[in-house]
Motif scaffolding. Structure first.
Motif, PDB file in Angstrom:
ATOM      1  N   UNK A  31       0.820  -1.228   0.000  1.00 61.66           N
ATOM      2  CA  UNK A  31       0.000   0.000   0.000  1.00 61.66           C
ATOM      3  C   UNK A  31       0.851   1.275   0.000  1.00 61.66           C
ATOM      4  N   UNK A  32       2.039   1.179  -0.587  1.00 65.02           N
ATOM      5  CA  UNK A  32       2.913   2.352  -0.684  1.00 65.02           C
ATOM      6  C   UNK A  32       2.876   2.863  -2.131  1.00 65.02           C
ATOM      7  N   UNK A  33       1.899   3.756  -2.397  1.00 61.08           N
ATOM      8  CA  UNK A  33       1.684   4.198  -3.771  1.00 61.08           C
ATOM      9  C   UNK A  33       2.849   5.049  -4.287  1.00 61.08           C
ATOM     10  N   UNK A  34       3.434   5.857  -3.409  1.00 57.92           N
ATOM     11  CA  UNK A  34       4.546   6.729  -3.837  1.00 57.92           C
ATOM     12  C   UNK A  34       5.728   5.886  -4.334  1.00 57.92           C
ATOM     13  N   UNK A  35       6.032   4.831  -3.565  1.00 53.65           N
ATOM     14  CA  UNK A  35       7.150   3.960  -3.974  1.00 53.65           C
ATOM     15  C   UNK A  35       6.802   3.204  -5.265  1.00 53.65           C
TER      16      UNK A  35
END
Lengths: 116, 194
Positions: free
Chosen positions: B84-88
């Motif tokens: 759930x780490x959209x930026x990464x």
């Protein structure tokens, strides 16, 4: 591979991906280095395709997660493999027979038929 | 009407439908590239006067490194989304797009060198099969770039509306991308080193 794995498992997976990347990079360097060695053609083909198969296996097993997939995918791939092998074996086997080979009959000049 | 099995698993296959679809598509792709590889073997073994040009191995090695790196970034982007780490995810996915672009730039430089040496698809059998295989592979890279661009741009809205389906789309794109990498792994020694 589904979305129900724990965050720890996913982090472990990412470490595996990096290891596989390192292995692929090393294998690429080996492939190129070996190509500069003085090997005969058969040896060169064997070594190059052996390394390529290992690299392909790593990509399929880890990046495409074929180590832990559903039975349905394995069935599709086995069926594909059968046709893939046929695709190679059937045309190549035609090289082994004499059909279509040019030959000259004794006593008959090139381009002449027996009726002449 | 809602499309079934976009997220939930179909009981009979154990897969969501898109994943089953992409694997069937990849199976057809195996046959497409297999036919061309088979043609290459037949042409090469059947021709005693085979002309083998020495191609630009350093550039092709660079492209191999670029493609395997892009395989890692695409799988890392999928893992980031699952965490759930959209930026990464966005970082890795953009990296994949840039690497794919880099691959095409290197390929364009290589083609340009070959054209300037008077080597064209119609020059001889080797150049014919070389351009057919690398050209078809390049088209696959471009196709992948279009889909990556869509999923990074307008398609990324789905992360807010249907996140699980979006993760599945990235997984399917990843499977396609790894296949493109896999094909190159065999193309590289076959066309450049043997």
């Amino acid at each position: 591979m589904g979305g129900h794995t724990s965050p720890e498992d996913i982090k472990k997976e990412t470490r595996t991906y990096l290891l596989v990347f390192a292995a692929l990079a090393v294998a690429t360097v080996i492939t190129v280095t070996v190509s500069y060695l003085d090997l005969n053609r058969t040896q060169a083909i064997t070594v190059a395709l052996f390394i390529a198969t290992i690299k392909g296996g790593l990509v399929a097993a880890f990046f495409m997660h074929l180590l832990s997939e559903e039975k349905f995918i394995y069935s599709v791939l086995v069926l594909t493999l059968v046709f893939f092998v046929a695709l190679f074996v059937l045309p190549i086997s035609t090289l082994a027979d004499a059909v279509g080979e040019h030959f000259v009959m004794e006593g008959v000049e090139h381009g002449e038929s027996e009726a002449h | 009407m809602e499309i079934p099995y976009t997220v939930e698993v179909r009981p009979d296959t154990g897969l969501y439908n898109a994943k089953m679809g992409i694997w069937l598509f990849l199976a057809s792709e195996v046959m497409l590239f297999g036919a061309l590889f088979s043609t290459y073997i037949i042409l090469r073994t059947g021709n005693p006067d085979w002309v083998q040009h020495s191609m630009n191995v350093p550039l092709a090695t660079l492209n191999t490194m670029i493609l395997i790196s892009s395989s890692v970034t695409v799988v890392m982007s999928w893992a980031s989304l699952r965490l759930k780490n959209f930026a990464r995810f966005r970082m890795y996915f953009t990296g994949t797009l840039l690497l794919a672009g880099g691959f095409m730039v290197v390929k364009a430089i290589e083609y340009n060198q070959e054209f300037s040496q008077g080597l064209f698809p119609w020059s001889d059998n080797y150049m014919g099969i070389y351009f057919a295989l690398t050209g078809l592979h390049g088209l696959h890279v471009v196709g992948g770039m279009v889909v990556i661009g869509y999923l990074l741009g307008p398609g990324a809205k789905m992360w807010r509306t249907a996140p699980e389906q979006y993760v599945n789309r990235i997984e399917c794109l990843g499977l396609y991308w790894h296949f493109v990498d896999l094909v190159w792994i065999f193309l590289f020694p076959s066309l450049y080193l043997l």
